[in-house]
Scaffold this motif. Structure first.
Motif, mmCIF file in Angstrom:
data_model
loop_
_atom_site.group_PDB
_atom_site.id
_atom_site.type_symbol
_atom_site.label_atom_id
_atom_site.label_comp_id
_atom_site.label_asym_id
_atom_site.label_seq_id
_atom_site.Cartn_x
_atom_site.Cartn_y
_atom_site.Cartn_z
ATOM 1 N N ALA A 105 0.842 -1.109 0.016
ATOM 2 C CA ALA A 105 0.130 0.082 -0.003
ATOM 3 C C ALA A 105 0.957 1.382 0.194
ATOM 4 C CB ALA A 105 -0.943 0.001 1.188
ATOM 5 N N ARG A 106 2.064 1.516 0.689
ATOM 6 C CA ARG A 106 2.677 2.341 0.764
ATOM 7 C C ARG A 106 3.455 2.455 -0.531
ATOM 8 N NH1 ARG A 106 6.099 5.626 3.921
ATOM 9 N NH2 ARG A 106 5.140 4.731 5.874
ATOM 10 N N SER A 186 -14.899 -4.612 5.653
ATOM 11 C CA SER A 186 -13.925 -4.888 4.754
ATOM 12 C C SER A 186 -13.993 -3.839 3.719
ATOM 13 C CB SER A 186 -13.804 -6.252 4.096
ATOM 14 O OG SER A 186 -12.543 -6.328 3.318
ATOM 15 N N HIS A 187 -15.344 -3.411 3.357
ATOM 16 C CA HIS A 187 -15.639 -2.564 2.301
ATOM 17 C C HIS A 187 -14.824 -1.272 2.747
ATOM 18 C CE1 HIS A 187 -17.104 -0.017 -0.662
ATOM 19 N NE2 HIS A 187 -18.306 0.630 0.210
ATOM 20 N N GLY A 188 -15.232 -0.899 4.031
ATOM 21 C CA GLY A 188 -14.964 0.542 4.576
ATOM 22 C C GLY A 188 -13.361 0.416 4.673
ATOM 23 N N GLU A 189 -12.789 -0.754 5.191
ATOM 24 C CA GLU A 189 -11.315 -0.517 5.079
ATOM 25 C C GLU A 189 -10.662 -0.444 3.691
ATOM 26 O OE1 GLU A 189 -11.720 -3.364 8.998
ATOM 27 O OE2 GLU A 189 -10.708 -4.463 7.107
ATOM 28 N N HIS A 190 -10.964 -1.243 2.796
ATOM 29 C CA HIS A 190 -10.662 -1.086 1.358
ATOM 30 C C HIS A 190 -10.856 0.324 0.799
ATOM 31 C CE1 HIS A 190 -11.219 -5.482 0.003
ATOM 32 N NE2 HIS A 190 -10.122 -5.245 0.987
ATOM 33 N N GLN A 191 -11.969 1.194 0.992
ATOM 34 C CA GLN A 191 -12.381 2.514 0.474
ATOM 35 C C GLN A 191 -11.216 3.296 1.288
ATOM 36 O OE1 GLN A 191 -16.490 3.157 1.578
ATOM 37 N NE2 GLN A 191 -16.920 3.524 -0.608
ATOM 38 N N ALA A 192 -10.926 3.160 2.579
ATOM 39 C CA ALA A 192 -10.000 4.149 3.060
ATOM 40 C C ALA A 192 -8.600 3.847 2.519
ATOM 41 C CB ALA A 192 -10.005 3.685 4.438
ATOM 42 N N ILE A 193 -8.079 2.698 2.110
ATOM 43 C CA ILE A 193 -6.844 2.391 1.716
ATOM 44 C C ILE A 193 -6.787 2.875 0.260
ATOM 45 C CG2 ILE A 193 -5.475 0.627 0.678
ATOM 46 C CD1 ILE A 193 -6.517 -1.253 3.115
ATOM 47 N N VAL A 194 -7.815 2.696 -0.557
ATOM 48 C CA VAL A 194 -7.761 3.610 -1.830
ATOM 49 C C VAL A 194 -7.381 5.182 -1.828
ATOM 50 C CG1 VAL A 194 -8.995 3.816 -3.976
ATOM 51 C CG2 VAL A 194 -9.114 1.616 -2.834
ATOM 52 N N GLU A 195 -8.126 5.796 -1.012
ATOM 53 C CA GLU A 195 -8.168 6.975 -0.866
ATOM 54 C C GLU A 195 -7.093 7.510 -0.412
ATOM 55 O OE1 GLU A 195 -10.516 9.061 -2.431
ATOM 56 O OE2 GLU A 195 -11.394 6.873 -2.669
ATOM 57 N N ALA A 196 -6.207 6.651 0.237
ATOM 58 C CA ALA A 196 -5.068 7.012 0.901
ATOM 59 C C ALA A 196 -3.903 6.929 -0.178
ATOM 60 C CB ALA A 196 -4.483 6.303 2.234
ATOM 61 N N ILE A 197 -4.159 5.714 -0.924
ATOM 62 C CA ILE A 197 -3.206 5.885 -2.260
ATOM 63 C C ILE A 197 -3.424 6.853 -3.241
ATOM 64 C CG2 ILE A 197 -2.862 4.227 -4.187
ATOM 65 C CD1 ILE A 197 -3.492 1.823 -2.216
ATOM 66 N N ALA A 198 -4.558 7.159 -3.546
ATOM 67 C CA ALA A 198 -5.034 8.320 -4.299
ATOM 68 C C ALA A 198 -4.277 9.592 -3.955
ATOM 69 C CB ALA A 198 -6.527 8.587 -4.407
ATOM 70 N N ARG A 200 -1.691 9.890 -2.351
ATOM 71 C CA ARG A 200 -0.217 9.826 -2.250
ATOM 72 C C ARG A 200 0.289 9.733 -0.667
ATOM 73 N NH1 ARG A 200 0.258 7.433 -7.038
ATOM 74 N NH2 ARG A 200 -0.516 8.901 -8.756
ATOM 75 N N ASP A 201 -0.643 9.439 0.144
ATOM 76 C CA ASP A 201 -0.209 9.292 1.325
ATOM 77 C C ASP A 201 0.272 7.982 1.898
ATOM 78 O OD1 ASP A 201 0.267 9.402 4.295
ATOM 79 O OD2 ASP A 201 -1.661 10.854 4.585
ATOM 80 N N ASP A 203 2.375 6.907 4.294
ATOM 81 C CA ASP A 203 2.294 6.438 5.832
ATOM 82 C C ASP A 203 1.006 6.102 6.247
ATOM 83 O OD1 ASP A 203 4.855 7.047 6.280
ATOM 84 O OD2 ASP A 203 4.431 9.105 7.065
ATOM 85 N N LYS A 204 -0.055 6.770 5.820
ATOM 86 C CA LYS A 204 -1.578 6.414 5.904
ATOM 87 C C LYS A 204 -1.979 5.175 5.444
ATOM 88 C CE LYS A 204 -6.173 8.232 6.452
ATOM 89 N NZ LYS A 204 -7.029 9.517 6.091
ATOM 90 N N ALA A 205 -1.617 4.836 4.056
ATOM 91 C CA ALA A 205 -1.884 3.829 3.376
ATOM 92 C C ALA A 205 -1.312 2.491 3.930
ATOM 93 C CB ALA A 205 -1.338 3.864 1.827
ATOM 94 N N GLU A 206 -0.196 2.328 4.462
ATOM 95 C CA GLU A 206 0.295 1.493 5.207
ATOM 96 C C GLU A 206 -0.065 1.080 6.470
ATOM 97 O OE1 GLU A 206 4.521 -0.282 6.601
ATOM 98 O OE2 GLU A 206 4.589 1.804 5.883
ATOM 99 N N GLN A 207 -0.591 2.147 7.132
ATOM 100 C CA GLN A 207 -1.167 2.081 8.474
ATOM 101 C C GLN A 207 -2.586 1.211 8.339
ATOM 102 O OE1 GLN A 207 -1.071 5.935 10.465
ATOM 103 N NE2 GLN A 207 0.998 6.135 10.566
ATOM 104 N N LEU A 208 -3.237 1.892 7.450
ATOM 105 C CA LEU A 208 -4.831 1.303 6.983
ATOM 106 C C LEU A 208 -4.650 -0.167 6.489
ATOM 107 C CD1 LEU A 208 -6.315 4.466 5.334
ATOM 108 C CD2 LEU A 208 -6.793 3.620 7.615
#
Length: 227
Positions: A105-106, A186-198, A200-201, A203-208
């Protein structure tokens, strides 16, 4: 109670440029991931060869590779059986998965293109639209989601290691999406990961992503307690 007979996919396609032993090996790994083979199922050369419509030689080669990787073990001189992982192995497996998914994710936050981010959103939308009674389809889309993140990470070694880890996950049996409430969380977690990737964060993507795998482990332990 007698176990159901394990089944692999259809015959191996010729002329694909892939060596026959490799093709059989891939077919068996895909059958593991699809749940066609589960812990305790017996694999015999002759039966696998008949199902895949190949000779026993490439099947013997493929089974030897599965044994070398620890996916199967001898069954009292009568073929091999798919291994059943103990609790310590499950914990070790998820510990590695947390590290690798977090790293993926990072790196995806650093390297993913806009179309790749859109593709992640599309996969997640398909996940939402899938029937909540079809846990197997949700598991398939979940694998596609995590594989897409690994590809976006632009690291072939991480991608290869993640694929092998998925083969081990397949040995655990029923998907965690059979746990009540897991599809929606799981859907909520996936959404948050995608938004962190989008965003370019990294740190947050890895944590999520790491938190997502810890929650998956919690659900996996719930399932194991019921067995």
């Amino acid at each position: 109670m007698a176990r159901r007979p394990a089944k692999a996919g259809g015959s191996i396609a010729r002329g694909s440029g892939v060596a026959l032993g490799e093709a059989v090996f891939r077919s068996l790994c895909e059958a593991l991931q699809a749940g066609s083979y589960r812990a305790g199922d017996r694999l015999r050369e002759e039966e696998v060869a008949q199902r895949l419509k190949v000779s026993r030689t490439p099947v013997r080669e493929a089974l030897g590779r599965l044994a070398a990787r620890g996916f199967v073990e001898p069954a009292g001189g009568r073929g091999l059986i798919v291994r059943n992982l103990d609790i310590s192995e499950v914990l070790e497996l998820y510990a590695m998965r947390e590290i690798m998914e977090g790293a993926a994710a990072r790196l995806a936050a650093e390297h993913a293109s806009a179309p790749e981010v859109d593709a992640l959103r599309d996969i997640e939308q398909a996940f939402v639209e899938t029937s909540r009674t079809d846990a197997a389809d949700m598991a398939r889309l979940n694998r596609a989601f995590h594989e897409a993140i690994c590809r976006a990470a632009r690291n072939r070694y991480l991608d290869n290691a993640s694929r092998e880890l998925q083969d081990w996950i397949a040995l655990l049996g029923p998907t965690t999406f059979t746990v009540t409430g897991r599809p929606s969380t799981s859907h909520g977690e996936h959404q948050a990961i995608v938004e962190a990737i989008a965003a370019r964060d990294g740190d947050k993507a890895e944590q999520l992503a790491r938190a997502h795998i810890r929650e998956a482990l919690r659900c996996r332990l719930k399932l194991l307690q019921k067995q």
